[in-house]
Design an enzyme around this catalytic site. Structure first.
Site, mmCIF file in Angstrom:
data_model
loop_
_atom_site.group_PDB
_atom_site.id
_atom_site.type_symbol
_atom_site.label_atom_id
_atom_site.label_comp_id
_atom_site.label_asym_id
_atom_site.label_seq_id
_atom_site.Cartn_x
_atom_site.Cartn_y
_atom_site.Cartn_z
ATOM 1 N N SER A 142 0.904 -1.070 -0.071
ATOM 2 C CA SER A 142 0.277 -0.094 -0.066
ATOM 3 C C SER A 142 0.837 1.079 0.020
ATOM 4 O O SER A 142 2.046 1.099 0.291
ATOM 5 C CB SER A 142 -0.832 -0.048 1.235
ATOM 6 O OG SER A 142 -1.269 1.271 1.587
ATOM 7 N N TYR A 155 -2.175 -1.165 10.160
ATOM 8 C CA TYR A 155 -2.408 -1.372 9.037
ATOM 9 C C TYR A 155 -0.918 -0.593 8.388
ATOM 10 O O TYR A 155 -0.090 -1.314 7.704
ATOM 11 C CB TYR A 155 -3.264 -0.475 8.308
ATOM 12 C CG TYR A 155 -3.560 -0.817 6.784
ATOM 13 C CD1 TYR A 155 -4.429 -1.969 6.394
ATOM 14 C CD2 TYR A 155 -3.050 0.066 5.862
ATOM 15 C CE1 TYR A 155 -4.606 -1.825 5.172
ATOM 16 C CE2 TYR A 155 -3.336 -0.089 4.565
ATOM 17 C CZ TYR A 155 -3.840 -1.061 4.034
ATOM 18 O OH TYR A 155 -4.328 -1.133 2.556
HETATM 19 P P1 NAD Z 1 -11.539 -6.383 -0.222
HETATM 20 O O1 NAD Z 1 -12.114 -6.164 1.080
HETATM 21 O O2 NAD Z 1 -12.442 -5.993 -1.269
HETATM 22 O O3 NAD Z 1 -10.805 -7.845 -0.371
HETATM 23 C C1 NAD Z 1 -10.220 -8.352 0.710
HETATM 24 C C2 NAD Z 1 -10.049 -9.771 0.133
HETATM 25 O O4 NAD Z 1 -9.379 -10.369 1.276
HETATM 26 C C3 NAD Z 1 -11.511 -10.483 0.323
HETATM 27 O O5 NAD Z 1 -11.461 -11.583 -0.773
HETATM 28 C C4 NAD Z 1 -11.506 -10.884 1.653
HETATM 29 O O6 NAD Z 1 -12.454 -12.325 1.572
HETATM 30 C C5 NAD Z 1 -10.238 -11.465 1.710
HETATM 31 N N1 NAD Z 1 -10.019 -11.838 3.288
HETATM 32 C C6 NAD Z 1 -10.220 -11.035 4.306
HETATM 33 N N2 NAD Z 1 -9.859 -11.564 5.431
HETATM 34 C C7 NAD Z 1 -9.258 -12.744 5.046
HETATM 35 C C8 NAD Z 1 -8.678 -13.894 5.822
HETATM 36 N N3 NAD Z 1 -8.620 -13.938 7.187
HETATM 37 N N4 NAD Z 1 -8.346 -14.997 5.238
HETATM 38 C C9 NAD Z 1 -8.528 -15.112 3.822
HETATM 39 N N5 NAD Z 1 -8.939 -14.033 3.169
HETATM 40 C C10 NAD Z 1 -9.439 -12.778 3.709
HETATM 41 O O7 NAD Z 1 -10.153 -5.375 -0.175
HETATM 42 P P2 NAD Z 1 -9.256 -4.702 -1.175
HETATM 43 O O8 NAD Z 1 -9.566 -3.139 -1.191
HETATM 44 O O9 NAD Z 1 -9.336 -5.369 -2.659
HETATM 45 O O10 NAD Z 1 -7.778 -4.966 -0.897
HETATM 46 C C11 NAD Z 1 -7.047 -5.944 -0.982
HETATM 47 C C12 NAD Z 1 -5.565 -5.711 -0.694
HETATM 48 O O11 NAD Z 1 -5.218 -4.489 -1.305
HETATM 49 C C13 NAD Z 1 -5.379 -5.537 0.808
HETATM 50 O O12 NAD Z 1 -4.308 -6.117 1.149
HETATM 51 C C14 NAD Z 1 -5.361 -4.182 1.337
HETATM 52 O O13 NAD Z 1 -4.612 -3.736 2.182
HETATM 53 C C15 NAD Z 1 -4.753 -3.738 -0.255
HETATM 54 N N6 NAD Z 1 -4.898 -2.249 -0.612
HETATM 55 C C16 NAD Z 1 -6.265 -1.686 -0.854
HETATM 56 C C17 NAD Z 1 -6.518 -0.379 -1.118
HETATM 57 C C18 NAD Z 1 -7.622 0.129 -1.258
HETATM 58 O O14 NAD Z 1 -7.846 1.549 -1.439
HETATM 59 N N7 NAD Z 1 -8.802 -0.446 -1.527
HETATM 60 C C19 NAD Z 1 -5.288 0.429 -1.227
HETATM 61 C C20 NAD Z 1 -4.064 0.133 -0.997
HETATM 62 C C21 NAD Z 1 -3.903 -1.312 -0.623
#
Ligand code: NAD
Length: 260
Positions: A142, A155
């Site tokens: 991130s 985080y």
């Molecule tokens: P999201 O909530 O849409 O998806 C998260 C996924 O992780 C889902 O499939 C969920 O089922 C799974 N998950 C959660 N807990 C779990 C567990 N204990 N075991 C197995 N699977 C689990 O989130 P997203 O926004 O797509 O984020 C995905 C990644 O990208 C994360 O690591 C997040 O930190 C990172 N990220 C997101 C953003 C953003 O703005 N959305 C920005 C930077 C980084």
């Protein structure tokens, strides 16, 4: 990209992980979809990828807060497909609170899911990748892997940690035709983020465009969301032959956030 490579994407039933699964399937990879919920809908995501892209795709439930489950996910995938070519550590959760009020269970869950899970999956995948003589590991970090924001202690700590883990693994695999890199997205428009917009509009008494530009994307100089497809495209590039000498890097896809 060669057809019939096998890719595991942790946390791939929604958002960024799902987009990565879709583009890697489009590239001809066999796909392991993962989350912890194990619903019919989760299994249907894998079935849909297989139907749409003519690849093999399976859903494997594994809770990324459980070390044994992380390692088993990789072992099961390797047994099912005869190898693991690409490992994308994407599963992640968030909680926002001041440090002194931060719930201990939330701290531990975030460190486990956002950081330790990658240690476990990588440890399980490396013997398989070394045996094959190739492999690609991409960790979804991130902008918060490089800079901080208040109230996101767990985080930010986990994401800084995964950038460090990425560099260490890269050095350990450097002569094994394996690479390990991190992608650092800024604010990405996922369904979860989209769902927050109406509340933010109400709280700030602003229209959609103003709340997005002035409140949500205040730190993102382009004042535009990153798309899940833009993050996924970066992952595909890191898994391509052109990226063979990119190792231990963190690539920002953040509209200029960390340039400030
Ligand atoms: P999201 O909530 O849409 O998806 C998260 C996924 O992780 C889902 O499939 C969920 O089922 C799974 N998950 C959660 N807990 C779990 C567990 N204990 N075991 C197995 N699977 C689990 O989130 P997203 O926004 O797509 O984020 C995905 C990644 O990208 C994360 O690591 C997040 O930190 C990172 N990220 C997101 C953003 C953003 O703005 N959305 C920005 C930077 C980084």
């Amino acid at each position: 990209m060669t057809a019939s490579r096998t890719a595991i994407i942790t946390g791939s039933t929604s958002g960024i992980g799902l987009a990565i699964a879709q583009v890697l399937a489009l590239e001809g990879c066999n796909i392991v979809v993962n989350s912890f919920s194990d619903t019919a809908q989760d299994h249907e995501i894998a079935a849909e990828l297989a139907r749409t892209h003519g690849v093999e795709a399976v859903y494997i439930a594994a809770d990324m807060s459980n070390p044994a489950a992380c390692r088993n996910l990789v072992t099961q995938a390797a047994e099912r497909f005869g190898g693991v070519d690409i490992l994308v550590n994407n599963a992640g959760i968030q909680h926002v609170a001041p440090v002194e009020e931060f719930p201990i269970d939330k701290w531990e869950a975030i460190i486990a899911i956002n950081l330790s899970s990658a240690f476990h999956t990588i440890a399980a995948a490396l013997p398989v990748m070394r045996g094959q003589g190739s492999g690609r590991i991409v960790n979804i970090a991130s902008a918060h892997g490089l800079v901080a924001s208040p109230f996101k202690s767990a985080y930010v700590a986990a994401k800084h940690g995964i950038v460090g883990l990425t560099k260490t693994v890269a050095l350990e695999v450097a002569q094994d035709h394996i690479t390990c890199n991190a992608v650092c997205p800024g604010y990405v428009l996922t369904p979860l983020v989209e769902a927050q917009i109406p509340d933010q509009m109400k709280t700030h008494n602003m229209d959609r465009d103003t709340v997005v530009r002035e409140v949500m994307l205040e730190k993102q100089p382009t004042r535009e969301f990153v798309s899940v497809g833009q993050v996924a495209a970066c992952v595909v590039f890191l898994c391509s032959p052109a990226a063979a000498q990119i190792n231990g890097a963190h690539i920002s896809v953040d509209g200029g956030w960390v340039a400030q």
